[in-house]
Design a protein around this motif. Sequence first.
Motif, short mmCIF file in Angstrom:
data_model
loop_
_atom_site.label_atom_id
_atom_site.label_comp_id
_atom_site.label_asym_id
_atom_site.label_seq_id
_atom_site.Cartn_x
_atom_site.Cartn_y
_atom_site.Cartn_z
N LEU A 28 6.60 3.56 -3.07
CA LEU A 28 6.64 5.00 -2.80
C LEU A 28 5.22 5.55 -2.63
N SER A 29 4.31 5.13 -3.48
CA SER A 29 2.92 5.57 -3.35
C SER A 29 2.33 5.14 -2.01
N ALA A 30 2.67 3.95 -1.57
CA ALA A 30 2.14 3.43 -0.31
C ALA A 30 2.57 4.25 0.90
N VAL A 31 3.76 4.89 0.83
CA VAL A 31 4.22 5.71 1.96
C VAL A 31 3.91 7.19 1.74
N GLY A 32 3.20 7.51 0.65
CA GLY A 32 2.80 8.90 0.40
C GLY A 32 3.81 9.74 -0.34
#
Length: 120
Positions: A28-32
């Motif tokens: 989730l962090s990787a896609v913002g």
Amino acid sequence: MGSYTDSDIEMIVAVIHPDRLTDAKKALSAVGASSLTVTNVSGRGSQPPKTSQWRGEKYTVDLHEKVKIECVVADVPAEDVVEALRDAAHTGEPGDGKVFVLPVAEAVQVRTGESGVDAV
């Protein structure tokens, strides 16, 4: 493209194995989409019940421990969030989980009073 609903704000709800939570948070962090709520839940779906024995008595466990992840997005495509969660939770075994996308009619930031997309 990138939206499953006609709403500007969408809530993605995923129910997955607890041991996949760390990977899901990273994805989730990787896609913002790093803002989320996590709840410990139990439930059943396609994962078969387990029969065990304790002190000579057999019992069936048909509600399995899971975690529910709720993520509300406005500026990140819901499709990206769904794909990230699916990839992070996938093991190929029954009980991997489900991902749901819901329209959000309104959002209000309690601290500032901002509403709509600005509150997300």
